[in-house]
Design an enzyme around this catalytic site. Sequence first.
Site, short mmCIF file in Angstrom:
data_model
loop_
_atom_site.label_atom_id
_atom_site.label_comp_id
_atom_site.label_asym_id
_atom_site.label_seq_id
_atom_site.Cartn_x
_atom_site.Cartn_y
_atom_site.Cartn_z
N SER A 1 -0.37 3.99 0.80
CA SER A 1 -1.22 5.25 1.76
C SER A 1 -0.19 5.50 3.12
CB SER A 1 -2.35 4.46 2.32
OG SER A 1 -3.27 4.34 1.12
N ASN B 1 -19.70 -3.44 -19.35
CA ASN B 1 -18.79 -4.45 -18.45
C ASN B 1 -18.54 -5.94 -19.30
OD1 ASN B 1 -17.31 -5.32 -16.31
ND2 ASN B 1 -18.96 -6.76 -15.45
N SER C 1 1.14 -1.13 -0.10
CA SER C 1 0.09 0.05 0.09
C SER C 1 0.67 1.25 0.11
CB SER C 1 -0.91 -0.05 1.23
OG SER C 1 -1.65 1.42 1.30
N THR D 1 -19.01 -8.75 -18.15
CA THR D 1 -19.96 -9.59 -17.69
C THR D 1 -21.24 -8.66 -17.77
OG1 THR D 1 -18.62 -10.79 -16.24
CG2 THR D 1 -20.89 -11.23 -16.01
N GLN E 1 -8.75 10.74 -2.95
CA GLN E 1 -9.52 10.12 -1.89
C GLN E 1 -8.56 10.04 -0.44
OE1 GLN E 1 -8.47 6.81 -0.30
NE2 GLN E 1 -6.58 6.89 -1.62
N LYS F 1 -14.02 -3.83 2.75
CA LYS F 1 -14.61 -2.55 2.42
C LYS F 1 -16.22 -2.95 2.81
CE LYS F 1 -11.95 -0.18 -0.92
NZ LYS F 1 -11.85 0.75 -2.12
N ALA G 1 -14.92 -0.47 -7.83
CA ALA G 1 -14.41 1.09 -8.35
C ALA G 1 -15.75 1.88 -9.05
CB ALA G 1 -13.30 0.77 -8.93
N ASP H 1 -13.53 7.58 -2.07
CA ASP H 1 -13.41 7.15 -3.38
C ASP H 1 -14.23 7.76 -4.23
OD1 ASP H 1 -11.08 5.63 -3.18
OD2 ASP H 1 -12.15 3.54 -2.92
N ALA I 1 -17.71 -3.15 -13.72
CA ALA I 1 -18.93 -2.98 -12.89
C ALA I 1 -18.63 -3.59 -11.35
CB ALA I 1 -20.07 -4.09 -13.37
N MET J 1 -3.27 -2.22 -15.80
CA MET J 1 -2.19 -2.17 -14.41
C MET J 1 -1.22 -2.85 -14.63
SD MET J 1 -4.15 -2.49 -10.62
CE MET J 1 -4.17 -4.29 -10.53
#
Length: 519
Positions: A259, A393, A257, A395, A487, A307, A374, A343, A371, A434
Amino acid sequence: MGRICVASHHRSLQDLLDAQEFRDLARRDEFLIELRLDQYADLSLDKFSNACAELGLENVVVTYRSSLEGGHNLKASREQRVAYLSAAARLGVAYVDVELTTLDENKLLRNPLFASRGDKPNPLFIFSYHDFGGLPTLAYLSEIRRRCERLGADIVKIAASAKTMAETLPLAQLMSEREGWTRPFMGIAMGEAGLWSRVLGPIFPHAAPFGFARGESAPGTAPGQLSWRQLHERYRYHEIGPGTPVYGVIGNPIAHSLSPRMHNAALRAAGLPGAYLPFRVEDAAFFVQQLAPLLNVRGLSVTIPHKEAVQAVCAEIDPLAQKVGAINTLARREHGWFATNTDARAAAGSLEAALGGPGSLRGKTVLIIGAGGAARAVGFGVKDLGAEVLFHNRTAERAEKLAHEVGGRSVSKEELTQPGFEATAVVNTTPLGMHPKVDGTPLEKNELPGGSLVFDTVYNPQRTKLLQLAEDRGLKTLEGLAMFVAQGAAQFELFTGAKAPCDVMEQVVREALAVRTPS
Ligand code: NAP
């Protein structure tokens, strides 16, 4: 001021004395050097006393660990170890660390160690206990601490391995006890779960006058083992004390992380006290309810996989976070934990700013690719600012479901690649592109709607393939880093009540990413 004791990892005393890093540290008041005599192939009494003199007696902590407690020299007898520790005491080094087992074996009153101290103020004796098998119960830990105090320790130290955050609870409970103890205490939970114990020692009552760190050049670093530079510069160890506010991020995994770097740099730049730690947490509710109060935690960032689960322990949840169904921020209030999702506002706010400022999203169409979590945050965030939301998306059913919840519409690839299709902004919320799969992109160059601003929430790398394609088409772009910093800035302001130093936060994250993904 808490000092940092940097453990020598060298295989000989000569290597230690040749190491410029350690010679420099020995000259700085904030540091001590730990000599681990069981590690040195060239150990002799002469070389040892010479090393102590070179480094400065007042800067040296000496231990000769038995092989039963992690010592490297399997051949060293108890008498040999005690002889060296006695020599250290006679020399008058700052601290001598003796294992409880060694003391017990030597029957305290006849122990030559204590004869060698005489009337001198130095050394102070640390009586220590190590357990690599796991962290014992609170009752057992208390018994060890009591025994060390009874035997006359100047400082008591317990170091034990912990595989999970829950295993560290007894240590936090023991360290938090105010009553019944007379000596400074140092508790170390070894392993990533126990990282907090290496940083937060000074917040507890009866804190020992120093904590431990490794050298910058020490090989083989495991998560949870901090270098002196991390402890000193990132966490400002020397400024931590009783009442220092603690913040952090809970997640699993958490070692990568960004952060902690971002928030600690922000605290420092704002001139505020506080330390922000990575907490590798398996059970979020347990951590928030049991450990966080003992560690003086005032604010938490929440990441995967917690989360959703943390909602169960909150006293109050912000309406937007309720709609998103995911929490990324917890702030401690008098009545309990206040939960929100920064976020959603960060994504929507960054997009709004890039499109021209407040009101610029009202009535505009935003196409969201993805979907997942995020996408939910961005979707509800931009909807809140008045945008029309479309989802596409892999799916399709997930896109349809999310569109229904947000009050938008799902679109197929065919529809969004039609010549007349328009969207003010396109937002990628999939992980495509990414690091390390940097060639991925959710849309090809010719599939991008003309005239759109393209926003990629992926921020590692900062310039993704999608953003490069958009640029090639002459479209405006927005990096995911803007959302990440926004954020974090919103969390910082919620935690501290102070304005977030966004420039510093962005700079630190850019630097960290540049090291991770060199171009
Ligand atoms: P998530 O809940 O797992 O959702 C991932 C989404 O991406 C799903 O819709 C999934 O489609 C889609 N997807 C995954 N692999 C794909 C592929 N190979 N091809 C097409 N679609 C694919 O993940 P998340 O929490 O939403 O996070 C997604 C990304 O958002 C992260 O990787 C991160 O880079 C970014 N993010 C950025 C920030 C920031 O601050 N900038 C914050 C949060 C997240 P299916 O439904 O078909 O599986």
